[in-house]
Design a protein around this motif. Structure first.
Motif, PDB file in Angstrom:
ATOM      1  N   ALA A 218       1.000  -0.829  -0.128  1.00 40.91           N
ATOM      2  CA  ALA A 218       0.119  -0.167  -0.075  1.00 40.91           C
ATOM      3  C   ALA A 218       1.401   1.038  -0.377  1.00 40.91           C
ATOM      4  N   LEU A 223      -4.601   2.310  -2.223  1.00 37.62           N
ATOM      5  CA  LEU A 223      -4.635   1.090  -0.981  1.00 37.62           C
ATOM      6  C   LEU A 223      -5.597   0.211  -1.108  1.00 37.62           C
ATOM      7  N   LEU A 274       0.060   6.309   6.084  1.00 39.38           N
ATOM      8  CA  LEU A 274      -0.631   5.133   6.729  1.00 39.38           C
ATOM      9  C   LEU A 274      -0.493   4.847   7.955  1.00 39.38           C
TER      10      LEU A 274
END
Length: 403
Positions: A218, A223, A274
């Motif tokens: 990712a 994603l 993230l």
């Protein structure tokens, strides 16, 4: 045209009538005592004679009758007075006479049976279900551990230690016999020691009985709801379904379940960062060698890479404003709240409130001990500053957060 009844052989007529009678007894004689096994004898006979073909069908039919007779003799003592049993015994004798079958001779091979759930076959059937396999071996459910990396990044280790780290570049969160997880970070602002995670690489290592090796990657604004090879499970092996990936919220939240190792992983994006959360079996978390000693989920950040959250590098949002914004989603002033304030002040990005909130929600689901959900570290938060017109300014920022 079809054959007339007169042209049909006695074997065909007799066996057909008896099969129908056996089926009738099998389906409707449910009142038979559980100790009398005549229904099992009936079902084995029906299965052995349904598909008889070829030149040796008469011999095969006699074999089936002898097996049927042998089965009834074994259950004779427990079936005395049972209508279905006595009907079967007389029917067998009549058919053996009609088809010139001797009482002595070969019998039909027994049908293969599935292993009982508690016998040796259990482990092979459930080897790709860690929790069931563990319970079968140990008589109790497995213990679990939780780790998370979010925001700056902040690391919550398997042992509930909590660090804020600079860790610029690529660092391993996990590196054991089953999993490898690496986070890549960059500075949150020019000249800042604080960093955020921009890339996550997760490798599910090959497990012969269950899955092929799978890689999930990712990046910010990417994603994916699939592994790198485009698949959404563990492959073509019998246990391939024990590894699955599911999109919880498009572009923002993906969940990966690895049932074969008792593991669930959540990957989220909030703003330009993230986050990673995991719940894994304790045995899996501990399955590493001395050479695999650098794992942020196990040992936390190295001392040289740790940052103090009390020393905020002030940006466009002041501490008191950040506290108000974080308080909306994080009412308890624990390390998640402190991390939220630190990140918002340092970066000037109010989306970091979502990162801390998401990490707390994952911990609420993943942590095995609800009483240890919140971690409190005295004096670890940013120092307060009083500002005029705070309530008006913070309200405007709160409105901005929702858009």
């Amino acid at each position: 045209m079809g054959k007339s009844a007169r042209s049909m052989s006695p074997w065909y007529l007799g066996s057909t009538c008896f099969i129908l009678r056996a089926l009738f007894l099998l389906l409707f004689c449910r009142y038979v005592s559980s100790q009398c096994k005549i229904l099992r004898c009936n079902s084995e006979y029906v299965a052995a004679t349904l598909n008889l073909r070829g030149s040796n069908k008469n011999a095969a039919y006699c074999n089936a009758l002898r097996s049927y007779s042998h089965c009834t003799r074994k259950t004779a003592r427990t079936c005395r007075g049972d209508l279905a049993y006595h009907s079967a015994v007389h029917g067998i004798e009549d058919l053996m006479i009609q088809n010139n079958c001797s009482k002595e001779g070969p019998t039909s091979p027994p049908r293969p049976r599935l292993p009982a759930p508690n016998h040796q076959g259990f482990e092979s059937l459930d080897i790709c279900n860690y929790e069931k396999n563990f319970f079968h071996k140990n008589g109790r459910p497995p213990a679990y551990q939780h780790c998370a990396a979010f925001g700056d990044p902040h690391i919550r280790t398997f042992h509930d230690d909590f660090h804020t780290c600079r860790v610029e570049g690529s660092w391993p969160l996990l590196d054991n016999n089953y999993l490898f997880v690496q986070a890549t970070s960059y500075p949150v602002a020019k000249g800042s020691n604080a960093t955020v995670t921009s890339k996550l690489t997760i490798i599910f290592k090959n497990m012969k009985e269950c899955i092929d090796q799978k890689v999930y990657q990712a990046e910010i604004d990417n994603l994916p709801a699939a592994f790198e090879d485009g698949s959404v499970n563990g492959g073509e092996r019998p246990g391939g379904s024990s590894l699955t990936i599911q999109e919880r919220l498009p572009g923002q939240h993906v969940e990966i379940r690895a049932v074969y190792i008792g593991t669930t992983i959540a990957v989220r994006q909030a703003g330009r960062q993230l986050s990673f959360s995991i719940r894994t079996a304790e045995q899996v978390a501990r399955s590493f060698t001395e050479e695999q000693d650098l794992q942020l989920c196990v040992g936390g950040c190295p001392p040289s890479q740790r940052l103090s959250r009390s020393k905020c590098r002030h940006g466009s949002i002041a501490v008191e404003m950040a506290r108000v914004l974080c308080k909306e989603k994080l009412p308890v002033e624990d390390v998640y709240f402190q991390s939220c304030v630190f990140d918002v002040v340092t970066s000037g990005d109010i989306n970091f409130t979502l990162a801390a909130h998401g990490a707390l929600e994952d911990a609420r689901v993943f942590h095995p001990d609800a009483e240890k959900l919140h971690i409190f570290q005295t004096g670890a938060g940013c120092h307060h500053l009083s500002l005029p017109f705070l309530s008006i300014t913070s309200s405007l920022l709160a409105i901005q957060l929702h858009f």
